[in-house]
Design a protein around this motif. Structure first.
Motif, short mmCIF file in Angstrom:
data_model
loop_
_atom_site.label_atom_id
_atom_site.label_comp_id
_atom_site.label_asym_id
_atom_site.label_seq_id
_atom_site.Cartn_x
_atom_site.Cartn_y
_atom_site.Cartn_z
N ALA A 1 -0.02 -5.37 -4.56
CA ALA A 1 1.12 -5.82 -5.34
C ALA A 1 2.33 -6.03 -4.44
O ALA A 1 3.07 -7.02 -4.58
N GLU A 2 2.55 -5.12 -3.50
CA GLU A 2 3.69 -5.24 -2.59
C GLU A 2 3.52 -6.48 -1.71
O GLU A 2 4.47 -7.21 -1.47
N HIS A 3 2.30 -6.72 -1.25
CA HIS A 3 2.02 -7.90 -0.44
C HIS A 3 2.36 -9.16 -1.23
O HIS A 3 2.97 -10.10 -0.71
N GLU A 4 1.97 -9.16 -2.50
CA GLU A 4 2.25 -10.31 -3.38
C GLU A 4 3.76 -10.53 -3.53
O GLU A 4 4.25 -11.66 -3.43
N ARG A 5 4.50 -9.43 -3.73
CA ARG A 5 5.97 -9.52 -3.86
C ARG A 5 6.58 -10.09 -2.59
O ARG A 5 7.49 -10.92 -2.64
N GLN A 6 6.09 -9.64 -1.44
CA GLN A 6 6.63 -10.13 -0.16
C GLN A 6 6.41 -11.62 -0.02
O GLN A 6 7.31 -12.36 0.40
N GLN A 7 5.20 -12.07 -0.40
CA GLN A 7 4.91 -13.51 -0.30
C GLN A 7 5.82 -14.30 -1.23
O GLN A 7 6.31 -15.37 -0.87
N GLU A 8 6.05 -13.74 -2.42
CA GLU A 8 6.92 -14.42 -3.39
C GLU A 8 8.34 -14.54 -2.83
O GLU A 8 8.96 -15.61 -2.91
N ARG A 9 8.85 -13.45 -2.25
CA ARG A 9 10.20 -13.48 -1.65
C ARG A 9 10.27 -14.54 -0.55
O ARG A 9 11.26 -15.25 -0.44
N GLN A 10 9.20 -14.61 0.26
CA GLN A 10 9.18 -15.58 1.36
C GLN A 10 9.21 -17.00 0.80
O GLN A 10 9.91 -17.86 1.31
N ARG A 11 8.42 -17.24 -0.27
CA ARG A 11 8.41 -18.57 -0.88
C ARG A 11 9.80 -18.94 -1.38
O ARG A 11 10.27 -20.06 -1.20
N GLU A 12 10.49 -17.96 -2.00
CA GLU A 12 11.84 -18.23 -2.50
C GLU A 12 12.79 -18.55 -1.36
O GLU A 12 13.61 -19.47 -1.45
N LYS A 13 12.67 -17.81 -0.29
CA LYS A 13 13.52 -18.06 0.89
C LYS A 13 13.28 -19.47 1.42
O LYS A 13 14.21 -20.20 1.74
N ASP A 14 11.98 -19.83 1.53
CA ASP A 14 11.63 -21.16 2.05
C ASP A 14 12.22 -22.25 1.17
O ASP A 14 12.76 -23.24 1.66
N MET A 15 12.12 -22.06 -0.16
CA MET A 15 12.65 -23.04 -1.10
C MET A 15 14.15 -23.19 -0.91
O MET A 15 14.68 -24.31 -0.86
N ALA A 16 14.85 -22.05 -0.82
CA ALA A 16 16.30 -22.08 -0.66
C ALA A 16 16.67 -22.80 0.64
O ALA A 16 17.62 -23.59 0.68
N PHE A 17 15.89 -22.53 1.67
CA PHE A 17 16.17 -23.15 2.96
C PHE A 17 15.97 -24.67 2.88
O PHE A 17 16.78 -25.44 3.39
N GLN B 1 -7.51 8.06 4.51
CA GLN B 1 -7.47 8.92 3.32
C GLN B 1 -6.56 8.33 2.26
O GLN B 1 -6.87 8.33 1.08
N LEU B 2 -5.42 7.81 2.72
CA LEU B 2 -4.47 7.19 1.79
C LEU B 2 -5.12 6.06 1.02
O LEU B 2 -4.93 5.92 -0.19
N LEU B 3 -5.92 5.26 1.74
CA LEU B 3 -6.55 4.10 1.10
C LEU B 3 -7.52 4.53 0.02
O LEU B 3 -7.82 3.77 -0.89
N HIS B 4 -8.03 5.78 0.14
CA HIS B 4 -8.97 6.26 -0.86
C HIS B 4 -8.27 6.96 -2.02
O HIS B 4 -8.91 7.40 -2.97
N THR B 5 -6.96 7.09 -1.93
CA THR B 5 -6.20 7.68 -3.03
C THR B 5 -6.10 6.64 -4.15
O THR B 5 -5.74 5.50 -3.88
N PRO B 6 -6.44 7.02 -5.37
CA PRO B 6 -6.44 6.04 -6.47
C PRO B 6 -5.06 5.37 -6.60
O PRO B 6 -4.03 6.03 -6.54
N GLY B 7 -5.09 4.05 -6.75
CA GLY B 7 -3.85 3.31 -6.99
C GLY B 7 -3.19 2.78 -5.75
O GLY B 7 -2.37 1.86 -5.82
N VAL B 8 -3.51 3.33 -4.58
CA VAL B 8 -2.81 2.93 -3.36
C VAL B 8 -3.17 1.50 -2.96
O VAL B 8 -2.29 0.70 -2.63
N ARG B 9 -4.46 1.16 -3.01
CA ARG B 9 -4.86 -0.21 -2.65
C ARG B 9 -4.18 -1.23 -3.57
O ARG B 9 -3.67 -2.25 -3.11
N GLU B 10 -4.14 -0.92 -4.86
CA GLU B 10 -3.51 -1.82 -5.83
C GLU B 10 -2.02 -1.98 -5.53
O GLU B 10 -1.47 -3.08 -5.58
N ALA B 11 -1.37 -0.84 -5.21
CA ALA B 11 0.06 -0.89 -4.92
C ALA B 11 0.32 -1.72 -3.67
O ALA B 11 1.29 -2.50 -3.61
N LEU B 12 -0.54 -1.58 -2.66
CA LEU B 12 -0.39 -2.36 -1.43
C LEU B 12 -0.53 -3.85 -1.72
O LEU B 12 0.24 -4.67 -1.23
#
Ligand SMILES: [Zn+2]
Length: 116
Positions: free
Chosen positions: A93-109, A80-91
């Motif tokens: 976007a959050e996935h994208e942010r997580q990947q970006e954070r991981q890339r930054e961590k990898d670079m720093a390492f 039901q949540l997935l059918h709520t408008p905006g939820v898929r987009e928010a998920l």
């Protein structure tokens, strides 16, 4: 001949096993295994005795059905949540942010490894 059974079976009142604190596990210095006081169930009856198997088996089945019901309810809620408008987009976007954070961590390492 079958054992006579009470007409209305009731789930017995239980308490956490005082020996294993409800974990059902015995952990000794040299050995470990199912708790001997509660037969590894983590539960004892009101009298402190382990539960008879005639009560345990239907209790386990009911518990299994309850858990299966909760999982199904959670799945439905998620769908039901997935059918709520905006939820898929928010998920996404959050996935994208997580990947970006991981890339930054990898670079720093990598920088750290190079000793820069
Ligand atoms: Zn126990």
């Amino acid at each position: 001949m079958a054992k006579s059974k009470p007409l209305h079976w009731q789930e017995p009142t239980t308490e956490n096993c005082p020996q294993c604190n409800g974990s059902g596990e015995f952990r000794g210095m040299f050995s470990s295994g199912p708790c001997a006081v509660c037969d590894g169930t983590g539960l004892v009856g009101e009298n402190g005795e382990p539960l008879p198997v005639e009560d345990l088996l239907p209790m386990l089945r009911r518990q299994r059905d309850r858990i299966a019901g909760q999982i199904e309810a959670a799945r439905q809620h998620y769908r039901q949540l997935l059918h709520t408008p905006g939820v898929r987009e928010a998920l996404a976007a959050e996935h994208e942010r997580q990947q970006e954070r991981q890339r930054e961590k990898d670079m720093a390492f990598r920088k750290k490894l190079r000793g820069v």
